[in-house]
Design a protein around this motif. Structure first.
Motif, short mmCIF file in Angstrom:
data_model
loop_
_atom_site.label_atom_id
_atom_site.label_comp_id
_atom_site.label_asym_id
_atom_site.label_seq_id
_atom_site.Cartn_x
_atom_site.Cartn_y
_atom_site.Cartn_z
N PHE A 235 41.08 0.90 73.50
CA PHE A 235 40.89 2.33 73.41
C PHE A 235 40.19 2.90 72.19
O PHE A 235 41.19 2.56 71.32
N LYS B 162 36.25 7.48 54.59
CA LYS B 162 35.68 5.92 54.62
C LYS B 162 34.83 5.33 55.35
O LYS B 162 34.66 6.10 56.40
N LEU C 205 40.87 6.28 65.88
CA LEU C 205 42.11 5.30 65.86
C LEU C 205 41.50 4.31 66.97
O LEU C 205 40.64 4.76 67.68
N PHE D 39 49.23 1.44 68.92
CA PHE D 39 48.36 1.74 67.86
C PHE D 39 47.93 0.62 66.97
O PHE D 39 48.83 -0.29 67.02
N ILE E 97 40.76 5.14 60.87
CA ILE E 97 39.82 5.41 59.70
C ILE E 97 39.80 6.86 59.81
O ILE E 97 39.35 7.48 60.77
N SER E 98 39.73 7.26 58.53
CA SER E 98 39.09 8.65 58.21
C SER E 98 37.83 8.88 57.85
O SER E 98 37.29 7.99 57.42
N TYR F 207 43.51 1.77 69.70
CA TYR F 207 44.78 1.48 70.42
C TYR F 207 44.54 0.11 71.41
O TYR F 207 43.23 0.15 71.96
N TYR G 161 38.64 11.63 62.18
CA TYR G 161 39.69 10.68 62.25
C TYR G 161 39.62 9.93 63.57
O TYR G 161 39.37 10.57 64.45
N TYR H 182 43.58 14.58 70.44
CA TYR H 182 43.01 13.08 70.37
C TYR H 182 42.00 13.05 71.77
O TYR H 182 42.59 13.22 72.74
#
Lengths: 111, 115
Positions: A89, A54, A34, A46, A50-51, A36, A32, A99
């Motif tokens: 980031f 995908k 992300l 945020f 995306i997972s 930012y 996962y 994270y």
């Protein structure tokens, strides 16, 4: 050992053009990701995630692409606007609440 | 709805002094985090709390302690401050979304200088 790397400390783009910010990771367990955005003297906010199931996720002007085989993700901003000037980031997690963040890329959009 | 709040915004300490950074969130999130941001280092996780009553170490926990006082509040304590702890500290909380998705909300940060 930096598990999430943003190798470009800075990027300048003309207003209206595409901004492409890159992020590489080394841990194949990350599933996962992300992005930012951070303005000076503020906390990160945020943008998009995306997972690993995908390879693309879009939200308005922002699109994130994930290439699992290359362990690479990118954030595309189209069209770029002066208000997009900030530090970006990327972050990754591996099915937990922890994270790992990259070191950031400073984007400057020139009017 | 204030989101994630942090106090104080700025602090100067002398080496060896102690202090507690406060964080609160009003979004009913289960998970909360403390990060530090240093130039060229990005955000590094100090401690996190997956739920009320639990805390776990992150990447850089040495020199810090945390308390998850209740669901809303997560404090970070420096027992004996050192110049290496000069940094900007961010608190965050996590919202679970559908499927694998999560979203972290960050506070405005505390800028700490240790002389």
């Amino acid at each position: 050992d930096q598990q999430v790397k943003q190798n470009s400390p800075s990027l300048s783009v003309q207003e209206g053009r595409i901004s492409i910010l890159n992020c590489d990771y080394t841990n194949s367990m990350f599933d996962y990701f992300l992005w930012y955005k951070k303005y000076p003297a503020e906390g990160p906010t945020f943008l998009i995630s995306i997972s690993s199931i995908k390879d693309k996720n879009e939200d308005g002007r922002f699109t994130v692409f994930l290439n699992k085989s290359a362990k690479h993700l990118s954030l595309h901003i189209v069209p770029s606007q002066p208000g997009d000037s900030a530090v970006y980031f990327c972050a990754a997690s591996s099915g937990t609440y922890k994270y790992i963040f990259g070191t950031g890329t400073r984007l400057k959009v020139l009017a | 709805n204030a989101g994630v709040t942090q106090t104080p915004k700025f602090q100067v300490l002398k080496t060896g002094q102690s202090m507690t950074l406060q964080c609160a969130q009003d979004m009913n999130h289960n998970s909360m985090y403390w990060y530090r941001q240093d130039p060229g280092m990005g955000l590094r996780l100090i401690y996190y709390s997956a739920s009320e009553g639990t805390t776990d170490k992150g990447e850089v926990p040495n020199g810090y302690n945390v308390s998850r006082l209740n669901k809303r509040e997560f404090s970070l304590r420096l027992e004996s401050a050192a110049p290496s702890q000069t940094s900007v500290y961010f608190c965050a909380s996590n919202r679970r979304l559908a499927g694998p998705y999560n979203e972290q909300f960050f506070g405005p940060g505390t800028r700490l200088t240790v002389l």
